[in-house]
Design a protein around this motif. Structure first.
Motif, PDB file in Angstrom:
ATOM      1  N   ARG A 110       0.838  -1.219   0.000  1.00  0.00           N
ATOM      2  CA  ARG A 110       0.000   0.000   0.000  1.00  0.00           C
ATOM      3  C   ARG A 110       0.865   1.257   0.000  1.00  0.00           C
ATOM      4  O   ARG A 110       0.582   2.217  -0.723  1.00  0.00           O
ATOM      5  CB  ARG A 110      -0.938   0.017   1.207  1.00  0.00           C
TER       6      ARG A 110
ATOM      7  N   MET B  28       7.591  -4.335  -8.141  1.00  0.00           N
ATOM      8  CA  MET B  28       6.863  -3.115  -8.446  1.00  0.00           C
ATOM      9  C   MET B  28       7.770  -2.139  -9.176  1.00  0.00           C
ATOM     10  O   MET B  28       8.986  -2.167  -9.031  1.00  0.00           O
ATOM     11  CB  MET B  28       6.324  -2.510  -7.151  1.00  0.00           C
TER      12      MET B  28
ATOM     13  N   GLU C  97       3.596   0.449  -9.135  1.00  0.00           N
ATOM     14  CA  GLU C  97       2.562  -0.488  -9.578  1.00  0.00           C
ATOM     15  C   GLU C  97       3.159  -1.886  -9.625  1.00  0.00           C
ATOM     16  O   GLU C  97       4.329  -2.060  -9.982  1.00  0.00           O
ATOM     17  CB  GLU C  97       2.058  -0.112 -10.978  1.00  0.00           C
ATOM     18  N   ILE C  98       2.342  -2.873  -9.279  1.00  0.00           N
ATOM     19  CA  ILE C  98       2.798  -4.262  -9.346  1.00  0.00           C
ATOM     20  C   ILE C  98       2.944  -4.654 -10.808  1.00  0.00           C
ATOM     21  O   ILE C  98       2.021  -4.478 -11.598  1.00  0.00           O
ATOM     22  CB  ILE C  98       1.812  -5.203  -8.623  1.00  0.00           C
ATOM     23  N   VAL C  99       4.111  -5.170 -11.149  1.00  0.00           N
ATOM     24  CA  VAL C  99       4.364  -5.605 -12.520  1.00  0.00           C
ATOM     25  C   VAL C  99       4.578  -7.113 -12.624  1.00  0.00           C
ATOM     26  O   VAL C  99       4.542  -7.670 -13.715  1.00  0.00           O
ATOM     27  CB  VAL C  99       5.561  -4.856 -13.161  1.00  0.00           C
TER      28      VAL C  99
ATOM     29  N   ALA D 201       7.955   2.127 -10.643  1.00  0.00           N
ATOM     30  CA  ALA D 201       7.420   3.488 -10.649  1.00  0.00           C
ATOM     31  C   ALA D 201       8.115   4.275 -11.743  1.00  0.00           C
ATOM     32  O   ALA D 201       9.341   4.204 -11.886  1.00  0.00           O
ATOM     33  CB  ALA D 201       7.641   4.161  -9.298  1.00  0.00           C
TER      34      ALA D 201
ATOM     35  N   GLN E 223       2.392   1.711  -3.446  1.00  0.00           N
ATOM     36  CA  GLN E 223       1.379   2.148  -4.403  1.00  0.00           C
ATOM     37  C   GLN E 223       1.033   3.625  -4.204  1.00  0.00           C
ATOM     38  O   GLN E 223       0.882   4.364  -5.174  1.00  0.00           O
ATOM     39  CB  GLN E 223       0.132   1.274  -4.316  1.00  0.00           C
TER      40      GLN E 223
END
Length: 159
Positions: A125, A154, A133-135, A156, A128
């Motif tokens: 959290r 993740m 973002e989860i990739v 960014a 985010q």
């Protein structure tokens, strides 16, 4: 007031202690504690701090290290982000994460990477909220837990 600064050799013990406490307070909320695990991880944090303090940013409040983040190879990957359990939720992790992303951007990278245990919902959290973002999600070997765990990776965009 919290100040973010480069770690010095004098911060090694605090880096190891904060990392160990933050790791234990979090991981044991969703993973079983095995015999000797705390000592093993404590030594790993001490070894990391001794070898890599020059790659660490610390968050300091009233002369005390309350958190830290690292890019252990000064690349686009944030390898560590730890906040003293007693002060979590006060914006220290966000401040460290922003400082780490700025350092990555200043080094010429367009993106920042970070990963965590897939069950570490608090960290996910936070990441985010700070633009990650989860990739990818899947199994990965954990040296500290000495077994395969489910991890999220993740990304960014910087700039």
């Amino acid at each position: 007031m919290v100040v973010i600064r480069r770690a010095t050799e004098a911060d090694i013990a605090a880096i190891a202690a904060v990392g160990s406490r933050a790791w234990a307070s979090n991981i044991f909320s969703f993973e079983p504690e095995l015999p000797g695990m705390r000592a093993h991880v404590g030594q790993a944090f001490q070894d990391f701090a001794e070898a890599s303090f020059s790659h660490v940013l610390v968050a300091e409040a009233d002369g005390t290290v309350v958190g830290w983040g690292a890019r252990d190879e000064d690349n686009d990957y944030i390898s560590d982000l730890w906040v003293e359990p007693a002060v979590q939720g006060q914006g220290i992790g966000s401040s460290l994460l922003r400082a780490m992303k700025s350092a990555i951007a200043e080094a010429g990278y367009a993106k920042a990477r970070i990963s965590t245990h897939a069950r570490n919902v608090g960290a996910i959290r936070l990441y985010q909220r700070e633009g990650f973002e989860i990739v990818e999600q899947g199994p990965e070997w954990s040296t500290s837990l000495e077994r395969e765990i489910d991890k999220v990776k993740m990304l960014a965009e910087l700039g």
